[in-house]
Design a protein around this motif. Structure first.
Motif, short mmCIF file in Angstrom:
data_model
loop_
_atom_site.label_atom_id
_atom_site.label_comp_id
_atom_site.label_asym_id
_atom_site.label_seq_id
_atom_site.Cartn_x
_atom_site.Cartn_y
_atom_site.Cartn_z
N TRP A 17 -12.48 -7.55 0.42
CA TRP A 17 -13.68 -7.18 -0.33
C TRP A 17 -14.55 -6.28 0.53
N GLU A 18 -14.96 -5.13 -0.05
CA GLU A 18 -15.83 -4.19 0.66
C GLU A 18 -17.22 -4.15 0.04
N ALA A 19 -17.34 -4.61 -1.20
CA ALA A 19 -18.62 -4.66 -1.92
C ALA A 19 -18.36 -5.44 -3.20
N ASP A 20 -19.41 -5.70 -3.95
CA ASP A 20 -19.21 -6.35 -5.25
C ASP A 20 -18.25 -5.52 -6.09
N ASP A 21 -17.17 -6.13 -6.54
CA ASP A 21 -16.20 -5.49 -7.44
C ASP A 21 -15.41 -4.37 -6.79
N VAL A 22 -15.42 -4.26 -5.46
CA VAL A 22 -14.63 -3.23 -4.77
C VAL A 22 -13.76 -3.90 -3.72
N VAL A 23 -12.46 -3.66 -3.82
CA VAL A 23 -11.52 -4.20 -2.84
C VAL A 23 -10.79 -3.04 -2.17
N SER A 24 -10.62 -3.14 -0.85
CA SER A 24 -9.81 -2.15 -0.16
C SER A 24 -8.40 -2.67 0.00
N VAL A 25 -7.44 -1.76 0.01
CA VAL A 25 -6.03 -2.09 0.11
C VAL A 25 -5.45 -1.31 1.28
N ARG A 26 -4.84 -2.01 2.22
CA ARG A 26 -4.16 -1.34 3.33
C ARG A 26 -2.66 -1.38 3.06
N LEU A 27 -2.04 -0.20 3.12
CA LEU A 27 -0.62 -0.04 2.86
C LEU A 27 0.08 0.41 4.14
N GLU A 28 1.23 -0.20 4.44
CA GLU A 28 1.99 0.16 5.63
C GLU A 28 3.47 0.24 5.29
N ASP A 29 4.23 0.90 6.16
CA ASP A 29 5.68 0.89 6.04
C ASP A 29 6.18 -0.51 6.41
N ALA A 30 7.14 -1.01 5.66
CA ALA A 30 7.64 -2.37 5.90
C ALA A 30 8.22 -2.53 7.30
N ASP A 31 8.77 -1.46 7.86
CA ASP A 31 9.39 -1.52 9.18
C ASP A 31 8.50 -0.96 10.28
N GLY A 32 7.26 -0.66 9.94
CA GLY A 32 6.34 -0.15 10.95
C GLY A 32 6.48 1.32 11.25
N ALA A 33 7.18 2.08 10.41
CA ALA A 33 7.38 3.51 10.66
C ALA A 33 6.06 4.27 10.52
N THR A 34 5.99 5.39 11.21
CA THR A 34 4.82 6.26 11.12
C THR A 34 4.74 6.89 9.74
N LEU A 35 3.53 6.96 9.18
CA LEU A 35 3.34 7.52 7.85
C LEU A 35 2.99 9.01 7.94
N PRO A 36 3.26 9.77 6.89
CA PRO A 36 2.94 11.20 6.88
C PRO A 36 1.45 11.46 7.11
N ASP A 37 1.16 12.58 7.75
CA ASP A 37 -0.23 12.96 8.03
C ASP A 37 -1.00 13.19 6.74
N TRP A 38 -2.31 13.05 6.85
CA TRP A 38 -3.20 13.42 5.75
C TRP A 38 -4.50 13.94 6.33
#
Length: 319
Positions: A17-38
């Motif tokens: 929970w980050e605020a009322d009615d707002v949730v943050s979601v953290r997504l990762e690679d299942a094997d811990g691989a590096t994700l593409p840049d953004w």
């Protein structure tokens, strides 16, 4: 790479929970691989099952290559996306996303004025960090209906007096006339928030230099009736594949070409995500999207085929 070209399959590591009615979601690679840049301003398309795809701005730290973070507001009139995230999505689930795409790039400038409303803080959050790293001058004005509903407020307060937070239940609304009434030299304005706020930003910022006020919308603007009145058939020719089809009045070019057998990149179908952007080889587009700048529209080199049509009887596309 995940289930199809241009996608990733990631695992939900954390919901918070980050605020009322707002949730943050953290997504990762299942094997811990590096994700593409953004880069700041980028978003991802999140596939939420049953054909539901929603676009969410990345609001983590671009230097963190181990995970992506998005934040989702629970909408009272949810079409399925926010309700699914809040009620169904849980740590350990696998989920398919697109590669990051940026239609709201932070251009170089000596000064920035950031204006955010509600969940519109999400693309701005990474931008202020980038402005800081560039050594630019910047300030953020962030407003919402209630103090409890302001997302990432604690993270923002760490930036001190560059950040100005107001809530309607305490201080009132952002002073957009005061902030935008007089154009500032060498300054770019970046704004994201509810449609009423963005319309006001456009109105009060109308006398700023062309391209100085930059917006990102989470929903398509209501289109005037004249956008669809008097539509005529458009012959669409695909220069690379040789496919040719006629887009009937009331039917999008995207739907028409899919019915003709082409597999095309798309997501929102509302002209806000940019995933269906297509190069125009001949003809004049009738732009109806909320992605391209006025200069890009005038150039007519690309178009969003999910909503835009044509001012000429024929379009030749690079498909």
């Amino acid at each position: 790479m995940g289930l199809e070209t241009g996608t990733l399959e990631l695992v939900v590591r954390q919901l918070r929970w980050e605020a009322d009615d707002v949730v943050s979601v953290r997504l990762e690679d299942a094997d811990g691989a590096t994700l593409p840049d953004w880069t700041p301003g980028a978003h991802i398309d999140v596939h939420l099952g049953a054909g539901v795809v929603r676009q969410y701005s990345l609001c983590g730290e671009p230097a963190d290559k181990t995970g992506y973070r998005v934040a989702v507001l629970r909408e009272e009139r949810s079409r399925g996306g926010s309700r699914y995230v809040h009620d169904t999505l849980r740590p350990g689930q696998r989920i398919t996303i697109s590669l990051p795409r940026n239609n709201f790039e932070l251009l170089a400038a000596p000064n920035y004025l950031f204006l955010a409303g509600g969940i519109g803080i999400t693309p701005i959050l990474a931008m202020i960090g980038e402005a800081q790293r560039r050594g630019a001058e910047w300030e953020l004005h962030y407003g919402g209906r209630t103090r409890a509903g302001l997302t990432f407020a604690d993270e923002l307060r760490a930036h001190g007096d560059r950040v100005h937070i107001v809530s309607e239940d305490r201080e009132g609304r952002l002073d957009l006339p005061g902030l935008l009434g007089t154009p500032r030299p060498d300054t770019l304005v970046y704004s994201c928030g509810p449609e009423g706020m963005l319309t006001a930003v456009e109105d009060f910022g109308a006398n700023w230099p062309a391209g100085a006020v930059r917006l990102e919308r989470f929903a398509a603007r209501a289109r005037p009736a004249e956008d669809t009145a008097g539509e005529r058939p458009i012959r669409v020719v695909c220069g690379r594949s040789g496919v040719s089809a006629v887009a009937a009045p009331g039917r999008s070019i995207l739907d028409t070409l899919e019915a003709a057998g082409l597999k095309l990149s798309h997501s929102c179908r509302d002209g806000i995500c940019g995933s269906c952007e297509t190069a125009v080889l001949q003809g004049v587009p009738d732009h109806r999207d909320d992605v391209l700048s006025n200069a890009e529209r005038a150039a007519g080199k690309t178009m969003m085929i999910c909503v835009s049509r044509a001012l000429t009887d024929e379009l030749v596309l690079d498909l």
